[in-house]
Design a protein around this motif. Sequence first.
Motif, PDB file in Angstrom:
ATOM      1  N   ASN A 135       0.805  -1.213   0.000  1.00 16.70           N
ATOM      2  CA  ASN A 135       0.000   0.000   0.000  1.00 16.70           C
ATOM      3  C   ASN A 135       0.836   1.261   0.000  1.00 16.70           C
ATOM      4  O   ASN A 135       0.448   2.271  -0.570  1.00 16.70           O
ATOM      5  N   GLU A 138       1.485   2.404  -3.443  1.00 11.71           N
ATOM      6  CA  GLU A 138       0.348   3.045  -4.105  1.00 11.71           C
ATOM      7  C   GLU A 138       0.206   4.489  -3.630  1.00 11.71           C
ATOM      8  O   GLU A 138      -0.116   5.381  -4.411  1.00 11.71           O
ATOM      9  N   HIS A 139       0.500   4.695  -2.380  1.00 12.03           N
ATOM     10  CA  HIS A 139       0.439   6.060  -1.858  1.00 12.03           C
ATOM     11  C   HIS A 139       1.495   6.942  -2.532  1.00 12.03           C
ATOM     12  O   HIS A 139       1.231   8.088  -2.878  1.00 12.03           O
ATOM     13  N   LEU A 142       0.299   7.825  -5.932  1.00  9.31           N
ATOM     14  CA  LEU A 142      -0.727   8.870  -5.870  1.00  9.31           C
ATOM     15  C   LEU A 142      -0.088  10.239  -5.669  1.00  9.31           C
ATOM     16  O   LEU A 142      -0.423  11.199  -6.355  1.00  9.31           O
TER      17      LEU A 142
ATOM     18  N   GLU B 128      -8.240  11.972   4.852  1.00  7.66           N
ATOM     19  CA  GLU B 128      -6.945  11.283   4.761  1.00  7.66           C
ATOM     20  C   GLU B 128      -6.891  10.108   5.733  1.00  7.66           C
ATOM     21  O   GLU B 128      -6.377   9.032   5.396  1.00  7.66           O
ATOM     22  N   VAL B 131      -8.887   7.333   4.201  1.00  5.25           N
ATOM     23  CA  VAL B 131      -8.166   6.695   3.098  1.00  5.25           C
ATOM     24  C   VAL B 131      -7.111   5.728   3.633  1.00  5.25           C
ATOM     25  O   VAL B 131      -6.904   4.643   3.080  1.00  5.25           O
ATOM     26  N   ALA B 132      -6.455   6.140   4.721  1.00  2.00           N
ATOM     27  CA  ALA B 132      -5.374   5.319   5.271  1.00  2.00           C
ATOM     28  C   ALA B 132      -5.866   3.927   5.642  1.00  2.00           C
ATOM     29  O   ALA B 132      -5.114   2.959   5.609  1.00  2.00           O
ATOM     30  N   ASN B 135      -7.783   0.876   1.453  1.00  3.35           N
ATOM     31  CA  ASN B 135      -6.877   0.873   0.303  1.00  3.35           C
ATOM     32  C   ASN B 135      -7.602   1.023  -1.022  1.00  3.35           C
ATOM     33  O   ASN B 135      -7.079   1.621  -1.952  1.00  3.35           O
ATOM     34  N   GLU B 138      -7.867   4.581  -1.965  1.00  2.00           N
ATOM     35  CA  GLU B 138      -6.628   5.175  -2.453  1.00  2.00           C
ATOM     36  C   GLU B 138      -6.395   4.778  -3.914  1.00  2.00           C
ATOM     37  O   GLU B 138      -5.937   5.578  -4.724  1.00  2.00           O
ATOM     38  N   HIS B 139      -6.772   3.567  -4.225  1.00  2.00           N
ATOM     39  CA  HIS B 139      -6.635   3.124  -5.613  1.00  2.00           C
ATOM     40  C   HIS B 139      -7.545   3.940  -6.529  1.00  2.00           C
ATOM     41  O   HIS B 139      -7.157   4.346  -7.625  1.00  2.00           O
ATOM     42  N   LEU B 141      -8.514   6.990  -5.988  1.00  2.00           N
ATOM     43  CA  LEU B 141      -7.925   8.325  -6.087  1.00  2.00           C
ATOM     44  C   LEU B 141      -6.798   8.336  -7.107  1.00  2.00           C
ATOM     45  O   LEU B 141      -6.664   9.262  -7.905  1.00  2.00           O
TER      46      LEU B 141
END
Lengths: 242, 242
Positions: A135, A138-139, A142, B128, B131-132, B135, B138-139, B141
């Motif tokens: 993960n 992926e962050h 982004l 945020e 999102v943390a 996952n 976040e994908h 985004l």
Amino acid sequence: MLFQSMERSDDERPCRARRSCRYCAVRQKAICAGLSEDALDDLQRIGRKVHLTAGQTLLWDGAEISLVGNVLAGMLKISKVAQDGREQIVGLAYPGDFVGRPFGRRSAYDLTALADSELCVFSRTAFEGFVASHNALEHQLLARALDDLDGARRWMVLLGQATARQRVASLLLDIAQRLGCERRDEFCLPFSRQQMGDMLGLAMETVSRTLGSLQKSGAIGLPGGRRVEVRDASLLAEVAEG
Amino acid sequence: MLFQSMERSDDERPCRARRSCRYCAVRQKAICAGLSEDALDDLQRIGRKVHLTAGQTLLWDGAEISLVGNVLAGMLKISKVAQDGREQIVGLAYPGDFVGRPFGRRSAYDLTALADSELCVFSRTAFEGFVASHNALEHQLLARALDDLDGARRWMVLLGQATARQRVASLLLDIAQRLGCERRDEFCLPFSRQQMGDMLGLAMETVSRTLGSLQKSGAIGLPGGRRVEVRDASLLAEVAEG
DNA sequence: CGACACCTTGACAATCCTCAATGTTCGTGG
DNA sequence: CCACGAACATTGAGGATTGTCAAGGTGTCG
């Protein structure tokens, strides 16, 4: 000396794969920065190095994307070609930058080396698999995508509103900031006048004339070839801002 | 009729929060699309609705970002103002789009409603945090950021290479595609001539003249006000492509 | 030394911008 | 309901910036 070898003595750590990521020149700047040692080793197993000579293209607009990766050294252009054959450069990739389009089947741009370049590439599907289980990566992706978006939009303001003089001055400041960190005030442009025009939405001749005019006004010097000397950075910044 | 209510009979599911996300107009298009019911409920707890009337600004260039969110209805512009006061619109936000900059302290743009708009917003920090722990989000985004980047770069080609005629035709086709899905060939532009110019890097007068010229050549009709009728889509596309 | 690619410079033309005047739309209040 | 005003849009004239075409110069590499 844009090109630099990524390799160190391979037998330092015989238990690890050769050319370890931990000696990578962009170890601290690339998306790999936050990865654990173990994750790095896993990533390393699916990656390989690619060397491009100036002018070579790695990805084509409209073609299947098989590769993504990190730029290790050199510089690449991200570009699109309009119907009439003129090219627009929509971005530059410097060492530490990530290139390619994960999670997309086709590339929307050409990706071509401006200078001799070295990349650390992964098969797109293998990389996507790796991301799925990491993960943090992926962050990172982004964060980079958002930064790239900000950069692209800043450039859009230039293309939409700025005069030739402002555009050229802005580009020089941009390049100086990213290349000229070492050399305080002089650097070598990694592209031709035509390519500068492709980036700025200007004709090659206009770029040439504008550079001459900036030299005349004392903002820069043009020692010859593609060398540029920033003589008066504040004047240059003033020109760039309008 | 850009504005539409997000609310359904609130007492249908009394055990859930009112105005449930599951009745949201953009439920299938927004980043929330992939979330589980439970995750959706969690997200809903940190969100709230905001209504903007045309002209109201939600985020300012350079200011702290306190909000991110989804556009539910209406249309917003993402813009930057150059030193000389001229504005460049670098993007549009339609219903289903995500706006704001997660993981960044400051906004790099103004975000302003073009038409009356409705958003579902979250405090940036709360979002945020959410999102943390999700996952999949976040994908989503990342996918959106990459799409936005592609869009911005496509627009850069327009700003760098296209003539006024090509730019206006391209914009009309773009808008028609996103607004005109229902009405086959006629729609109402959500912005003034000046704002079209701000988007295309053209003077308002040039936009007006070019629209007139496109009407004369039979590609479009201008019934009055801000209405546009696409009379010959293939001709318009031909003009756009050069 | 020559060939080639790249860069500069000049003349001219076209596109687009600026400034200015006029026309239109739309909302408001009498 | 009409009249008014303000914002928005159109149209015209003239000028500036930039693109195009063409010639000549510079540098580099074999």
